[in-house]
Write a protein that holds these residues in place. Structure first.
Motif, PDB file in Angstrom:
ATOM      1  N   HIS A 140       0.819  -1.207   0.000  1.00 16.70           N
ATOM      2  CA  HIS A 140       0.000   0.000   0.000  1.00 16.70           C
ATOM      3  C   HIS A 140       0.857   1.262   0.000  1.00 16.70           C
ATOM      4  CE1 HIS A 140      -3.869  -1.987   0.518  1.00 16.70           C
ATOM      5  NE2 HIS A 140      -3.179  -2.891   1.188  1.00 16.70           N
ATOM      6  N   PHE A 171      -2.877   0.546  -4.018  1.00 19.74           N
ATOM      7  CA  PHE A 171      -1.908  -0.507  -4.316  1.00 19.74           C
ATOM      8  C   PHE A 171      -0.731   0.069  -5.089  1.00 19.74           C
ATOM      9  CE2 PHE A 171      -5.876  -3.170  -4.287  1.00 19.74           C
ATOM     10  CZ  PHE A 171      -5.578  -3.842  -3.118  1.00 19.74           C
ATOM     11  N   THR A 172       0.461  -0.320  -4.709  1.00 19.08           N
ATOM     12  CA  THR A 172       1.652   0.105  -5.437  1.00 19.08           C
ATOM     13  C   THR A 172       2.789  -0.865  -5.135  1.00 19.08           C
ATOM     14  OG1 THR A 172       3.284   1.853  -5.738  1.00 19.08           O
ATOM     15  CG2 THR A 172       2.360   1.616  -3.544  1.00 19.08           C
ATOM     16  N   PRO A 176      -9.635   1.687  -5.537  1.00 24.05           N
ATOM     17  CA  PRO A 176      -8.835   2.138  -6.682  1.00 24.05           C
ATOM     18  C   PRO A 176      -9.685   2.269  -7.950  1.00 24.05           C
ATOM     19  CG  PRO A 176      -7.676   0.400  -5.510  1.00 24.05           C
ATOM     20  CD  PRO A 176      -9.054   0.480  -4.916  1.00 24.05           C
ATOM     21  N   ALA A 177     -10.731   1.434  -8.087  1.00 23.19           N
ATOM     22  CA  ALA A 177     -11.595   1.507  -9.263  1.00 23.19           C
ATOM     23  C   ALA A 177     -12.318   2.861  -9.310  1.00 23.19           C
ATOM     24  CB  ALA A 177     -12.600   0.364  -9.254  1.00 23.19           C
ATOM     25  N   VAL A 202      -9.933   5.443 -10.510  1.00 25.53           N
ATOM     26  CA  VAL A 202      -9.785   5.374 -11.971  1.00 25.53           C
ATOM     27  C   VAL A 202     -10.940   6.092 -12.658  1.00 25.53           C
ATOM     28  CG1 VAL A 202      -9.858   3.775 -13.943  1.00 25.53           C
ATOM     29  CG2 VAL A 202      -8.436   3.245 -11.951  1.00 25.53           C
ATOM     30  N   MET A 203     -12.173   5.894 -12.145  1.00 27.71           N
ATOM     31  CA  MET A 203     -13.342   6.544 -12.744  1.00 27.71           C
ATOM     32  C   MET A 203     -13.211   8.066 -12.662  1.00 27.71           C
ATOM     33  SD  MET A 203     -15.248   4.313 -14.056  1.00 27.71           S
ATOM     34  CE  MET A 203     -16.679   5.324 -14.460  1.00 27.71           C
ATOM     35  N   MET A 228      -9.958   1.741   0.644  1.00 27.47           N
ATOM     36  CA  MET A 228      -9.980   0.281   0.458  1.00 27.47           C
ATOM     37  C   MET A 228     -11.149  -0.322   1.232  1.00 27.47           C
ATOM     38  SD  MET A 228      -7.504  -0.723  -1.483  1.00 27.47           S
ATOM     39  CE  MET A 228      -6.032   0.013  -2.224  1.00 27.47           C
TER      40      MET A 228
END
Lengths: 196, 196
Positions: free
Chosen positions: B54, B61-62, B86-87, B90-91, B106
């Motif tokens: 993290h 996440f990385t 994370p989704a 992205v949006m 998370m």
């Protein structure tokens, strides 16, 4: 996004029925909530790819040369049931009505998808059925167009070698109400009616 | 069935949304038609479990100590957008309307599932938001009951520390026809109406 997360999402899409959204959800879930499951799945995949091959007799998945069922002396070696997949075999086993052996095609004839006789191991089936012990081949492919075509093709092939071939009975399903059963099924049930 | 095939089917059930039938279908598919995909997925899972952790700043996440976005000097460090996954991040990135940084929970508060403030890293968020540079925290949790409750909880927590907090606007979706939009959404859009 992290590189190895992108790679994982891409790899998950190789699973049948998993699109980009599901793959992402699966990847996040595994990393966030179930790393143990992810490690377990990684090992299971590796192990399966390394150790699983096809039974020399019935063509199903096995880790040995010959699968447990083909090696079972208690099964009736005069009967050979042809199914499309191991899942179909499991279903038939659950009925407890069949004590013979199996041959698993691992597919069905499907010219439109480029799946011909070679892809469903018909030469292996022919050699298996002509072992001199098998007295009857029971065709248990699906009752879809492709399954029926496959059964027809195999039937012709085996009968030309003088083998006795049968097919699972078609008819009204157990619990079926005539009002809701399709006409094709009722027509077949009428033609195949049995004296009681 | 082969042992390692059973083990694989069981492991595939750890994926969210995959039941016994799907798991079996996936296992058969991989072994019959895509062993390369299975090996690739095995490696991807192993690599992800080993290398993904993290981000020290935003919690996403990385593979590094700090993720690429948090390390990007071009982002506006005065804005911090809180998302559930994370989704979601992205949006929001895809809208091209936001140039600040993120904090990824998370998860969301969900007392019924036993998910409390500790499970969504609120202490880490508090430390992050109180770095002296962040001037506004934009809450972009989902507009579900749990997302709203999470936003409310975080809002109270941050405002108590004197931080400015905002929330994504609610209203009629783009392309929405009033006849088919639920009354709660219209009520909110009416209350939050803007002069044009």
């Amino acid at each position: 996004m992290a590189k190895s997360l992108e790679y994982l999402t891409e790899a998950l899409r190789r699973l049948p029925g998993v699109g980009p959204k599901s793959a992402q959800r699966m990847a996040f879930h595994l990393l966030q909530h179930d790393r143990e499951g992810a490690a377990m799945l990684s090992r299971a995949l590796y192990q399966a790819v390394e150790s699983v091959n096809h039974c020399a007799l019935c063509n199903t998945f096995t880790e040995a040369e010959v699968c447990d069922m083909c090696a079972d002396e208690a099964r009736d070696r005069r009967l050979l049931c042809v199914v499309e997949t191991p899942a179909d075999q499991v279903m038939i086993e659950q009925t407890l009505t069949y004590k013979g052996l199996y041959f698993v095609l691992m597919g069905r004839l499907s010219p439109l998808d480029g799946i011909g006789p070679k892809d469903i191991h018909l030469e292996k089936l022919l050699a298996r059925a002509a072992d001199g012990v098998v007295g009857e081949v029971v065709l248990a492919t699906n009752f879809t167009n492709e399954g029926e075509a496959t059964a027809h093709y195999i039937s012709e092939m085996l009968k030309a070698r003088g083998l006795a071939v049968s097919r699972l009975a078609r008819g009204v399903p157990v619990g079926g109400e005539l009002e809701y059963v399709d006409a094709g099924t009722i027509a077949r049930a009428m033609l195949d009616r049995r004296s009681t």
